[in-house]
Design a protein around this motif. Structure first.
Motif, PDB file in Angstrom:
ATOM      1  N   ASP A 143       0.815  -1.212   0.000  1.00  0.00           N
ATOM      2  CA  ASP A 143       0.000   0.000   0.000  1.00  0.00           C
ATOM      3  C   ASP A 143       0.849   1.263   0.000  1.00  0.00           C
ATOM      4  N   GLY A 144       2.161   1.110   0.235  1.00  0.00           N
ATOM      5  CA  GLY A 144       3.035   2.264   0.310  1.00  0.00           C
ATOM      6  C   GLY A 144       3.251   2.793   1.705  1.00  0.00           C
ATOM      7  N   THR A 145       2.759   2.073   2.732  1.00  0.00           N
ATOM      8  CA  THR A 145       2.931   2.507   4.115  1.00  0.00           C
ATOM      9  C   THR A 145       4.244   1.963   4.663  1.00  0.00           C
ATOM     10  N   ASP A 201      -7.211   4.957  -0.416  1.00  0.00           N
ATOM     11  CA  ASP A 201      -7.781   4.081   0.609  1.00  0.00           C
ATOM     12  C   ASP A 201      -8.684   4.833   1.579  1.00  0.00           C
ATOM     13  N   GLY A 202      -8.922   6.115   1.315  1.00  0.00           N
ATOM     14  CA  GLY A 202      -9.799   6.891   2.175  1.00  0.00           C
ATOM     15  C   GLY A 202      -9.124   7.486   3.392  1.00  0.00           C
ATOM     16  N   GLU A 203      -7.823   7.276   3.534  1.00  0.00           N
ATOM     17  CA  GLU A 203      -7.081   7.793   4.688  1.00  0.00           C
ATOM     18  C   GLU A 203      -6.003   8.768   4.232  1.00  0.00           C
ATOM     19  N   LYS A 204      -5.637   9.693   5.093  1.00  0.00           N
ATOM     20  CA  LYS A 204      -4.520  10.610   4.866  1.00  0.00           C
ATOM     21  C   LYS A 204      -3.456  10.285   5.909  1.00  0.00           C
ATOM     22  N   ASP A 205      -2.503   9.461   5.511  1.00  0.00           N
ATOM     23  CA  ASP A 205      -1.514   8.927   6.441  1.00  0.00           C
ATOM     24  C   ASP A 205      -0.137   9.478   6.099  1.00  0.00           C
ATOM     25  N   PRO A 206       0.489  10.272   6.982  1.00  0.00           N
ATOM     26  CA  PRO A 206       1.813  10.824   6.667  1.00  0.00           C
ATOM     27  C   PRO A 206       2.887   9.753   6.539  1.00  0.00           C
ATOM     28  N   LEU A 392      -3.998  -1.044  -7.389  1.00  0.00           N
ATOM     29  CA  LEU A 392      -3.802  -2.108  -6.409  1.00  0.00           C
ATOM     30  C   LEU A 392      -4.755  -3.255  -6.711  1.00  0.00           C
ATOM     31  N   THR A 393      -4.269  -4.490  -6.631  1.00  0.00           N
ATOM     32  CA  THR A 393      -5.151  -5.639  -6.863  1.00  0.00           C
ATOM     33  C   THR A 393      -6.162  -5.753  -5.729  1.00  0.00           C
ATOM     34  N   ASN A 394      -7.386  -6.170  -6.072  1.00  0.00           N
ATOM     35  CA  ASN A 394      -8.439  -6.328  -5.068  1.00  0.00           C
ATOM     36  C   ASN A 394      -8.396  -7.728  -4.460  1.00  0.00           C
TER      37      ASN A 394
END
Length: 573
Positions: A143-145, A201-206, A392-394
């Motif tokens: 996801d890139g996190t 993904d609906g989130e704003k994650d730094p 992204l694959t589901n």
């Protein structure tokens, strides 16, 4: 706090030369501080404000950053999809695949939403390197996190700006002072308004590199800055971290990445060593690579010798291993029932590419990032105007590409799908662009088209082209004065058009309908031949219309003066 270049550990004179050339080429001079003019635009001035003065108005709060400079030799990308991913890559100057994808995707998004900013993805890469070493060498999931948070030191005024807690520790886990957070090192107060959802993904994650890269791009594009202008570029970089040395370091990496970039696997990048604060005050250090354990200082040797080992060695314990990521388990890509990819020039493709990621056993793999790249001599693009896109694959392992938009160039081209972060064979899809076409032609007027011998027709012929009921614009057409309905060859007598020299021509080529599907032909003239003649108009796609033309002598308007014989007189009685 500004970096002290004198305390850096340079990697030889060649590296210093790279920095000097980049700074000379891109900055032109030592950059001053950042202020605002009377129109509210941020500009340069002769005085550099204190860290506290700009801390609340900068992305990082002027936190420490990595000061290493690029090597002398630029990466040499291989001719693989996307122009990256060469073999024998340099982990020091290469960019991990997912992080590189995030930079490019953010720049593409800003090109669509703020085209006047002219944000190059290489600038995001330069800042990403200087701020976090590209998320600590690409330690991110699909996801890139980041695999663990990236936190800067407390901004407690001890060598840094003083910024008391603004988020109750929500982003940085510190309820006393703020810290810079994530791969682009945003302080919480800035992230609160600058944060973006870059991976959908609906989130704003730094701590997500897609979110952080998009936020950094938006931050650099505020105030109407045009980053193709050197002055605006300097102002934007200084607003991120108000230090001349920071500016010069970012510009050096920007110039380096513009010369070419190697894409390397996630988690294999080198974490820089040199920091602008020499590590002082940084009581939260970046986590070690996932494949390593934190270094532990040697303990004091025990006072008693170790016990004698048993005669039978204990069973060996297998070394601990990191569980494979979903990306690691992908063996191949399969088409997921993508229909025929065909569109008319200028139209959107009705079908979208669907690709499924599978293990060697054919099991679907979710949460894998798939890159779609347009390959070949074509002006077709994805929605947003880019030649590449990622998805992204589901849960069923399927990733769907954005819609393709055909350009004006006809013919076939390839869309190649690859797995971001893996070197496995890609999957190619052939797409076809056909010429613009019409299936119906109709005259826009109903008046009869007549002319006297040797004269010119009063009305010009105008037609409208449609395709499946919709306007058919920019459709190629020809117009020919034919011999008969059964013989479509050009007539050698009767009505004619004129060429640029005024000579008669009876076939026109290179015609095109306008944006409204209309085609208005030049004036028609008649020779001395009378009769009924035919004008045939054809378009690409098979639309045909035959128009009747009449050449006849004018009717006489002279009144009839012949007297009728007078009635005979009646006989007298």
């Amino acid at each position: 706090m500004s970096a002290q270049f004198g305390r850096r550990l340079y990697k030889g004179a060649a590296t210093a030369a790279v920095a000097a050339l980049a700074v000379a080429a891109l900055s032109g001079s030592q950059a001053p501080g950042v202020t605002a003019d009377d129109q509210g635009r941020r500009t340069t001035s002769d005085t550099t404000p204190s860290p506290d003065a700009l801390a609340d108005d900068s992305a990082t709060g002027n936190s420490p950053y990595y000061t290493d400079l690029p090597p002398l030799d630029s990466p040499k990308p291989s001719p693989s999809a996307g122009g990256t991913g060469g073999t024998g890559t340099d982990s020091e100057s290469g960019i991990p695949a997912t992080v590189l994808d995030a930079y490019k995707q953010a720049a593409a998004s800003l090109q669509e939403s703020k085209p006047g900013c002219n944000l190059p993805w290489e600038l995001l890469a330069a800042i990403g390197h200087v701020e976090s070493g590209h998320a600590r060498g690409g330690r991110v999931n699909a996801d890139g996190t980041t695999t663990s948070p990236i936190l800067g030191p407390q901004l407690n005024g001890n060598g840094f700006a003083s910024i008391s807690d603004t988020d109750n520790g929500a982003y940085d886990g510190d309820s006393s002072y703020d810290r810079a957070v994530g791969p682009m090192q945003f302080i919480p107060s800035t992230w609160e308004w600058a944060g973006r959802d870059g991976n959908g993904d609906g989130e704003k994650d730094p701590n997500n590199v897609y979110d952080a890269a998009l936020a950094a791009g938006g931050y650099l594009c505020r105030f109407g800055w045009d980053l193709s202008d050197p002055s605006d570029l300097k102002s934007a970089i200084l607003s991120y971290n108000n230090s001349t040395d920071y500016l010069n370091t970012v510009l050096a990496w920007l110039e380096h990445y513009r010369k070419g970039v190697d894409e390397i696997p996630d988690g294999t990048g080198t974490i820089p060593d040199d920091r602008s604060d020499d590590g002082s005050g940084a009581n939260v250090q970046p986590s070690p690579p996932a494949s390593q354990s934190p270094s532990t200082p040697p303990s004091t040797p025990p006072s008693t010798p170790p016990s004698t080992p048993p005669s039978t060695p204990p069973p060996s314990t297998p070394p601990s291993t990191t569980p494979p990521t979903p990306t690691d388990t992908v063996h191949h890509l399969e088409d997921a029932d993508t229909a025929l990819l065909k569109a008319m020039a200028g139209d959107a493709f009705g079908e979208r590419i669907s690709t499924r990621a599978e293990t060697s056993a054919g099991k679907a793999v979710a949460k894998v990032r798939i890159r779609f790249t347009i390959v070949g001599d074509t002006d077709a693009v994805f929605t947003g105007g880019e030649k590449y896109a990622t998805a992204l694959t589901n849960s069923s392992g399927t990733a769907v590409a954005p819609a393709l938009q055909a350009g004006e160039e006809t013919g076939d081209f390839i869309v190649r799908t690859t797995v971001v972060g893996r070197s496995i064979p890609g999957l190619d899809y052939t797409a076809t662009v056909t010429e613009r076409a019409a299936d119906t032609l109709a005259r826009t007027g109903e008046e009869a088209l007549t002319c006297v011998p040797g004269g010119e027709f009063a009305d010009q012929v105008e037609v409208k082209a449609t395709y499946k009921g919709a306007v058919a614009d920019k459709v190629a057409a020809t117009a020919t004065l034919i011999k008969s309905a059964e013989d479509p060859t050009a007539n050698d007598k009767g009505p004619y058009f004129k060429d640029a020299e005024g000579k008669p021509v009876r076939t026109l080529t290179g015609l095109k309908t306008d944006a409204d599907g209309l085609l208005k032909l030049p004036k028609l003239y008649a020779d001395d031949t009378t009769g009924t003649f035919l004008l045939r108009i054809n378009t690409a796609g098979g639309a045909t219309l035959t128009v009747e033309l009449t050449v006849a002598a004018a009717e006489s308007t002279t009144p009839d003066t012949t007297e009728s014989p007078s009635p005979s007189a009646s006989p007298s009685a």
